[in-house]
Design an enzyme around this catalytic site. Structure first.
Site, PDB file in Angstrom:
ATOM      1  N   TYR A 113       0.850  -1.186   0.000  1.00 17.57           N
ATOM      2  CA  TYR A 113       0.000   0.000   0.000  1.00 17.57           C
ATOM      3  C   TYR A 113       0.892   1.244   0.000  1.00 17.57           C
ATOM      4  O   TYR A 113       1.508   1.587   1.004  1.00 17.57           O
ATOM      5  CB  TYR A 113      -0.930   0.020   1.215  1.00 17.57           C
ATOM      6  CG  TYR A 113      -1.934  -1.113   1.268  1.00 17.57           C
ATOM      7  CD1 TYR A 113      -2.185  -1.923   0.151  1.00 17.57           C
ATOM      8  CD2 TYR A 113      -2.635  -1.400   2.435  1.00 17.57           C
ATOM      9  CE1 TYR A 113      -3.097  -2.961   0.202  1.00 17.57           C
ATOM     10  CE2 TYR A 113      -3.562  -2.443   2.490  1.00 17.57           C
ATOM     11  CZ  TYR A 113      -3.775  -3.211   1.374  1.00 17.57           C
ATOM     12  OH  TYR A 113      -4.687  -4.248   1.429  1.00 17.57           O
ATOM     13  N   SER A 120      -4.210 -14.396   0.929  1.00 19.94           N
ATOM     14  CA  SER A 120      -5.219 -13.478   0.415  1.00 19.94           C
ATOM     15  C   SER A 120      -5.516 -13.796  -1.044  1.00 19.94           C
ATOM     16  O   SER A 120      -4.597 -13.892  -1.861  1.00 19.94           O
ATOM     17  CB  SER A 120      -4.753 -12.022   0.543  1.00 19.94           C
ATOM     18  OG  SER A 120      -5.719 -11.123   0.020  1.00 19.94           O
ATOM     19  N   GLY A 162     -12.853   0.396   4.979  1.00 19.37           N
ATOM     20  CA  GLY A 162     -11.945   1.516   4.802  1.00 19.37           C
ATOM     21  C   GLY A 162     -12.684   2.773   5.243  1.00 19.37           C
ATOM     22  O   GLY A 162     -13.908   2.856   5.083  1.00 19.37           O
TER      23      GLY A 162
END
Length: 324
Positions: free
Chosen positions: A54, A151, A284
């Site tokens: 990220y 993931s 988020g």
């Protein structure tokens, strides 16, 4: 806030977790990260998720800085490894070299001595899964990570990893982090049952379909200024949702939510959390009020009648798949 075990482990995570994908990582966003994490603690959220990829580590730095004032034992922190962190041939993937080096780098960026859950961000076709699992097992033995996860791995990849871990007496994976929301339900077919059999709990991302399931986007209208849909730098995925048929469905879902005394976001999160194999849904947020609204979905139970109505509303777009 309600808490669930992470898969077959004894680790308790809040039903709602807070992530940092597309939200934190620049100096201007640090204040937002601080405020949202403070709101998360106030609501009982104990699960915080980030990744080395990220903003090339800046997301981890922001998350670590915001968490620094809290007792380390009071929260569960996860990060990830796989995507490129440099231009070299070994600066990516799930080789022992990359995992070991990136774990150390993540610990420094996060400002902590250990990572609670360390996710393999995608599957690596170029590395034997046993090499990856042994590296994760060694990091666990060293105390640098407490649990390992994956993931967006397929059911076959999860099953293969579980078999290798069992055969080689390696610590089993604890979690999978897939996308899961009303529009993207692929995990229901194979990933959920295989994960449950192998002991992996799902901590799902994008449960609100990047904001589509908040109801703020309306059919026949351009996205409002300041929203993700209006930001060309981050709207590559959300752009495929901005169709009148999809947005009409969200407005119908919104009406159903209001009839239940809920916000659309709360209805959508409660729908995700209805599945026993889901340990947490990662949201988020750029504003504390978003955290508070989403946290209120914890513990909400949807009746069979409501679930049937949701299925009926979703029928016109049941074959919709956003571009990725």
């Amino acid at each position: 806030m309600k808490y669930r075990n992470l898969g077959h482990t004894g680790l308790k995570v809040s039903e709602i977790g807070l992530g940092s994908w597309l939200t934190y990582g620049t100096a201007a966003e640090q204040q937002a990260a601080d405020a949202c994490i403070e709101a998360a603690f106030e609501q009982g959220i104990n699960f915080f998720d980030t990744a080395n990829a990220y903003n090339r580590g800046e997301g981890e730095k922001a998350m670590g800085a915001a968490l620094r004032k809290y007792e380390r034992s009071s929260y569960v922190l996860s990060t990830k490894v796989f995507f490129p962190m440099g231009d070299g041939p070994n600066d990516r993937g799930l080789s022992r070299k990359h995992i070991m080096e990136q774990c150390e780098a993540s610990l420094k960026r996060l400002g902590t001595d250990y990572i609670d859950v360390y996710f393999c961000h995608r599957y690596d076709d170029d590395t034997p899964v046993e090499e990856t699992l042994r590296a994760l097992d060694d990091l666990t033995a060293q105390g640098k990570i407490l649990y390992a996860g994956v993931s967006e791995w397929t059911a076959a990849q999860i099953a293969s990893a579980a078999a290798v871990a069992d055969r080689r007496n390696l610590r089993p994976l604890a979690s999978n982090q897939p996308i899961y929301n009303l529009f993207e339900r692929y995990i229901e077919q194979e990933v959920l049952p295989v994960s449950e059999a192998a002991g992996l709990g799902q901590v799902v991302f994008s449960p609100l379909a990047q904001g589509i399931l908040t109801g703020k986007y309306k059919p026949g209208q351009q996205p409002a200024a300041g929203t993700r849909g209006a930001d060309s730098s981050v709207n590559q995925v959300i752009g495929s949702y901005l169709r009148d048929d999809v947005l009409t469905v969200t407005q119908e879902l919104n009406a159903l939510a209001e009839a239940q005394g809920l916000k659309l976001s709360q209805l959508a999160l409660a729908w995700v959390l209805r599945r026993q194999g889901v340990s947490a849904a990662i949201i988020g947020a750029s504003r504390p009020e978003q955290v508070r609204e989403n946290a209120a979905a914890s513990g909400v139970s949807l009746s069979d009648e409501t679930l049937a109505k949701i299925d009926a509303i979703m029928e016109p777009v049941k074959d919709f798949a956003p571009a990725r």
